[in-house]
Design a protein around this motif. Structure first.
Motif, short mmCIF file in Angstrom:
data_model
loop_
_atom_site.label_atom_id
_atom_site.label_comp_id
_atom_site.label_asym_id
_atom_site.label_seq_id
_atom_site.Cartn_x
_atom_site.Cartn_y
_atom_site.Cartn_z
N ASP A 101 0.89 -1.00 0.04
CA ASP A 101 0.08 -0.12 0.08
C ASP A 101 0.94 1.14 -0.05
O ASP A 101 1.36 1.50 1.18
N PRO A 102 0.83 1.97 -0.92
CA PRO A 102 1.87 2.89 -1.38
C PRO A 102 1.59 4.24 -0.38
O PRO A 102 2.45 4.84 0.04
N ASP A 103 0.41 4.40 0.40
CA ASP A 103 0.13 5.38 0.90
C ASP A 103 0.19 5.11 2.57
O ASP A 103 0.20 6.25 3.44
N LEU A 104 0.66 4.04 2.80
CA LEU A 104 0.95 3.69 4.36
C LEU A 104 2.19 3.60 4.62
O LEU A 104 3.28 3.50 3.79
N THR A 105 2.50 3.47 5.95
CA THR A 105 3.84 3.42 6.40
C THR A 105 4.32 1.84 6.32
O THR A 105 3.31 1.07 6.26
N GLU A 123 2.25 0.17 9.21
CA GLU A 123 0.90 0.16 8.85
C GLU A 123 0.51 -0.98 7.69
O GLU A 123 -0.42 -1.62 7.85
N VAL A 152 6.50 6.39 4.91
CA VAL A 152 5.62 5.95 4.04
C VAL A 152 6.44 5.02 2.65
O VAL A 152 7.55 5.72 2.62
#
Lengths: 303, 257
Positions: A90-94, A97, A133
């Motif tokens: 998931d590119p938007d998450l750290t 996460e 991220v």
């Protein structure tokens, strides 16, 4: 006796008019590291996708831990971890996460997910990037995170489709080292790779595939011994040497500007060739899996 | 659909989208609200000075429920077209999810429900503004929230059908321009459908989901409750069920290979 990790009998996969997997049969025992080798389009990914229950089989029998992939995909998927060829983090998450959000899909509760995410981040050396991220991570870090994510449900079977492709040697070494400790812990590992030398060192058993069929199966040492003999003598491809080899009745293969002669008794043959042909250059090396691979699948390019 | 293929696990798919939305809400939240407010100013107050009244109703009060209905449509539709396409095609998120105990059906239901959630969030934000401006009546207008959920499920499912069909993100523009935009103006939004020829009205109420959402929304905000609202609600519920099944079918055809 417990069911094997994977049992495939006459496994078939057809896409419209293309037969991707052509009646393959093999067994993977629990705790084994099992490799799929083959040129692009050989059917490796298709087989792994069917085992992971994300692609339906066209025919034959396929069981994972004794359960049919057609009947009990949800239970099977709970027991396996999948690292696909393409990055699907998931590119938007750290980093953190990415692990904890993924844990929810396995119904792992929050506290346990947090604990496992922390462990896996440590195990894969991502501590410094915990709250970064993932878009800014290097390719090697993303791959390590993808593998870490596949372990969040403590899988009994880990499936890795080309886990080291496109990575630099340092990143590859680290991944193999981590996979080795996973093997010591008793996980069954299924992988495909184009790095034959790595497969030779790492796999307990492997198959070489081409055109949807399994060409050879066994431990790397067995396969090399059975198909190539002990050693490969390499010499130059010039007309005088070729004439001489033909006169001597030696079986050889021509690869570009090199000539390969496989043998179980390299010392005697080298002496004979030096005396008879007097080539400008001649060397002896151990036969490798790569020799077998190229002999079985040919040297034509696959696109 | 095979038995047992949809369990409550779809909530995790929804929850994943919510988690990411909450990290990026400042960028994804405000534009639709501004969009609606500009429409309201331009049409309700600008054009409204010339139109003044439609059927005895102040034009701003006439157009306000239509603007909410359009927001409900857009909220879900654009989420499950462009948003879902990015997740499916560029981020390969669906591939990652179906490798877990989640089924493809649950991924699809979770995506549609997330689209509907965007419609509900939009309605929650725009409603207080309309109440403050005195353009909608209470308490009946609070029923816009369940309307947003159903309308959002329907447009979420419609969007996902196009996502299943589209070869690339560019071709998603076709359904937007050819279907969504015409529907926006032909659903009794800015002028009453009754002013169009009867056959056109039949077509609108027969085929355009937005026409039903507008008619219910207007009945709630004026309020002008009428029996036809029940017919519209029934139409929406049946269409939602059917289009959701269609979306699952089309997406499975695309993704299960």
């Amino acid at each position: 006796m417990a069911a094997p990790a994977i049992l495939a009998e006459g496994l078939l996969k057809r896409y419209d008019d293309l037969v991707a997997v052509d009646r393959c049969s093999f067994v993977v025992e629990e705790g084994e590291v099992f490799g799929f080798l083959g040129p692009n389009g050989a059917g490796k990914t298709s087989i792994m996708r069917m085992i992971a229950c994300v692609s339906p089989t066209t025919g034959g029998r396929l069981e994972v831990f004794g359960m049919s992939v057609d009947d009990r995909p949800r239970e099977i998927k709970a027991l396996i971890g999948v690292v696909s060829q393409e990055n699907n983090l998931d590119p938007d998450l750290t980093v953190y996460e990415n692990l904890t959000v993924f844990a929810r899909f396995f119904e792992i509760d929050r506290a346990e997910a947090a604990r496992r995410a922390g462990e896996l981040i440590g195990f894969f050396g991502l501590d410094e990037k915990r709250d970064t991220v993932i878009e800014s991570l290097s390719g090697g870090m993303k791959r390590r995170l993808t593998i870490a994510r596949a372990l969040i449900n403590r899988p009994r079977l880990v499936i890795l489709d080309e886990p080291t492709t496109g990575l630099d040697p340092q990143a590859r070494a680290l991944i193999w080292e981590r996979l080795r400790s996973l093997r010591s812990a008793g996980s069954t590992i299924l992988l495909s790779t184009h790095y034959l030398e790595e497969a030779e060192r790492f796999c307990d058993r492997l198959v070489i595939m081409d055109g949807g069929r399994i060409l050879v199966e066994g431990s790397p040492a067995e396969i090399v011994a059975a198909r190539m003999g002990r050693a490969v003598i390499e010499t130059v491809d010039d007309p005088a040497v070729i004439d001489c080899l033909e006169r001597e009745g030696v079986v050889f293969e021509r690869f570009g500007d090199l000539v390969h002669i496989t043998t179980d008794a390299p010392d005697a043959l080298v002496q004979r060739l030096v005396a008879a042909c007097n080539p400008s250059r001649l060397s002896v090396r151990n036969a490798t899996l790569e020799d077998v691979f190229l002999r079985l699948t040919g040297r034509g390019l696959r696109e | 659909m095979t038995p047992g293929s949809v369990s409550w696990r779809f909530r995790h798919v929804w929850g994943r989208n919510l988690h990411i939305f909450l990290r990026t809400w400042k960028v994804s939240f405000l534009p639709p609200i501004f969009d609606s407010l500009f429409f309201l100013i331009a049409l309700g107050y600008g054009l409204g000075q010339f139109v003044q009244e439609i059927g005895g109703v102040d034009y701003a009060r006439f157009v306000a429920p239509a603007i909410v209905a359009i927001g409900i449509m857009n909220g879900a539709y654009y989420e499950t077209t462009y948003g879902s396409f990015v997740r499916m095609y560029y981020q390969k998120t669906f591939d990652a999810l179906v490798a877990t105990p989640v089924t493809i059906e649950e991924v699809i239901v979770g995506e549609i429900l997330w689209g509907a959630t965007k419609s509900v969030i939009y309605t929650v934000l725009i409603l207080p503004i309309l109440i403050l401006l005195g353009l909608v009546s209470l308490p009946s207008s609070l029923l816009l929230l369940p309307l947003a959920l159903v309308g959002g499920l329907l447009f979420g499912a419609i969007g996902l059908c196009f996502t299943a069909w589209t070869p690339s993100i560019d071709t998603l523009n076709y359904p937007s321009f050819l279907i969504i935009t015409p529907m926006m103006v032909l659903s009794g939004t800015f002028f009453p459908l009754e002013s169009l020829p009867l056959p056109v009205q039949y077509v609108a109420y027969g085929l355009l989901p937005l026409a039903h959402i507008v008619s219910i929304a207007r009945g709630l905000t004026l309020p002008a409750l009428a029996p036809f609202m029940l017919a519209s609600a029934a139409w929406l519920l049946v269409a939602t069920g059917l289009v959701m099944l269609l979306a699952i079918r089309l997406m499975k055809r695309r993704l299960v290979v």
